[in-house]
Design an enzyme around this catalytic site. Structure first.
Site, short mmCIF file in Angstrom:
data_model
loop_
_atom_site.label_atom_id
_atom_site.label_comp_id
_atom_site.label_asym_id
_atom_site.label_seq_id
_atom_site.Cartn_x
_atom_site.Cartn_y
_atom_site.Cartn_z
N ASP A 26 0.86 -1.19 0.00
CA ASP A 26 0.00 0.00 0.00
C ASP A 26 0.90 1.24 0.00
OD1 ASP A 26 -2.28 1.51 0.07
OD2 ASP A 26 -2.59 1.31 2.23
N GLU A 142 -2.52 0.31 -4.54
CA GLU A 142 -2.30 -0.92 -3.77
C GLU A 142 -2.33 -2.15 -4.67
OE1 GLU A 142 -5.47 -2.25 -1.15
OE2 GLU A 142 -6.84 -0.82 -2.05
#
Length: 399
Positions: A26, A142
């Protein structure tokens, strides 16, 4: 410390997946971090990205830049993202900018630049693929990565991936590595920013169970509220609850899922390619508009939405057969309508015609604040299909 034996009559099938190494990567405050590359003088300051009609930074004669302040914003825009310094003041994504201005009036306000964000998104994904190619794309900032076949030890592999992202973009990311996607996603958020969290099955009681249930991806605000009303606030409390209680309040299927995820059970694979179910575009207006009084403005907005969807379809190589519209009224009530065509299309004019038919079935007496268009039932253009057969009608706010 809690032991697995504390949960009687529960098995832990995840042990069979201990050899799996699934990473969730992320990017840290992605949009804001991209802006800080462009404006490094803002590092360490509360910065908010979002809104409409936000002034671009102005270069002054002395070489410095003048930035818009959150206190000066007027309108109904929302926060797209914020730096960690702004988050410390209570400003988070999806918050109204006017409310955010009350919390952080001196925060810097920048307009969104999705072209730049997509550029850096491509860069970081290419960098990761050069090391570990088994990637599931989950959005602009992500990804999941299956590291199970990589011979390198987990810690050094995670460090190498993070360094490759930094070398390619100048940005930091956080990685969680665990036996499955559920745990990996939770872990990637535990040590932000620039964190690395590696979790094994034995770590679940100490690292996962103390967390609030909302940390589980798939437990939204509504489910979280219902769980809190039942006295269930942590993942450990969810893991210990009787199945009958959850079934009574959530139904058999969702209750079974809740019990599984509370125990860290997730058999999903990393999917390297998935077909989109739909493509949509929507816009929220600065002020509420009316189909009759604001007909000219709405006509232009409506056409632009259809043209952008047509461009998205052509760029991604799809045609669609079901066209839909979405309206959010001034009282926040949402209404949708859709129409299935005789044959799929990617043409803006055809999409607009069909979406206009949908609008004719929507009450337009009151003002509304959001308009959206969606194309679904997607297929590839080389798949056999007939020719579209449209009929002409007057649109509610056509020119």
């Amino acid at each position: 410390m809690i032991s697995f034996a504390a949960l009687p009559d529960r098995e832990w099938p995840l042990f069979s997946h201990e050899a799996r190494r699934i990473a969730h990567l992320d990017m840290d405050a992605f949009y804001a971090s991209v802006e800080l590359l462009r404006y490094p003088e803002l590092r360490g300051q509360p910065v908010v990205i979002g809104g409409r009609s936000v002034d671009q930074p102005v270069l002054q004669p002395d070489g410095t830049r003048r930035f818009a302040k959150l206190r000066d914003y007027t309108g109904r825009g929302v926060v797209t993202t914020s730096t960690y310094e702004a988050r410390a003041l209570g400003v988070f994504s999806a918050m109204g900018l006017m409310k955010a201005a009350q919390l952080a009036p001196d925060a810097i306000l920048l307009p969104v630049d999705f072209d730049a964000y997509r550029h850096y998104s491509r860069l970081f994904k290419i960098a990761v693929a050069g090391i570990a190619p088994h990637i599931e794309d989950r959005g602009i900032d992500e990804i999941y990565i299956d590291l199970s076949e990589q011979p390198e030890d987990t810690s050094s592999l995670a460090r190498r991936i993070k360094q490759s992202v930094r070398d390619a973009t100048g940005l930091s990311c956080s990685i969680g590595v665990a036996p499955n996607k559920l745990l990996a996603k939770i872990c990637s958020d535990l040590e932000k920013p620039d964190g690395t969290t590696i979790l094994s099955i034995a770590d679940i009681p100490g690292r996962i169970w103390p967390l609030p249930v909302r940390k589980i991806n798939g437990i939204g605000p509504k489910a979280n509220g219902k769980l809190e009303a039942l006295g269930i606030r942590t993942i450990e409390e969810l893991a210990r609850v009787k199945p009958e209680l959850l079934q009574e309040h959530f139904g058999r299927s969702y209750a079974a899922w809740l019990l599984n995820v509370a125990q860290g059970i997730d058999d999903r694979s990393v999917v390297t390619r998935s077909e989109p179910k739909s493509i949509s575009r929507e816009t929220t207006f600065e002020r509420d508009l009316h189909a009759r009084h604001d007909r000219q403005s709405l006509s232009g907005i409506f056409t632009a939405l259809c043209e952008r969807i047509a461009e998205d379809l052509r760029r991604k190589g799809y045609v669609g057969r079901t066209i839909g519209v979405k309206l959010r009224y001034a009282d926040f009530q949402i209404v949708t309508r859709d129409l299935t065509l005789p044959a799929p299309t990617a043409e803006a004019a055809s999409i607009r015609q069909a979406a206009g038919e949908c609008l004719r079935r929507v009450p337009l007496e009151q003002r509304f604040r959001l308009l959206g268009v969606r194309v679904s039932a997607l297929s590839r253009p080389d798949e056999p299909h007939g020719e579209p057969d449209f009929f002409q009608t007057e649109l509610p706010f056509a020119d």
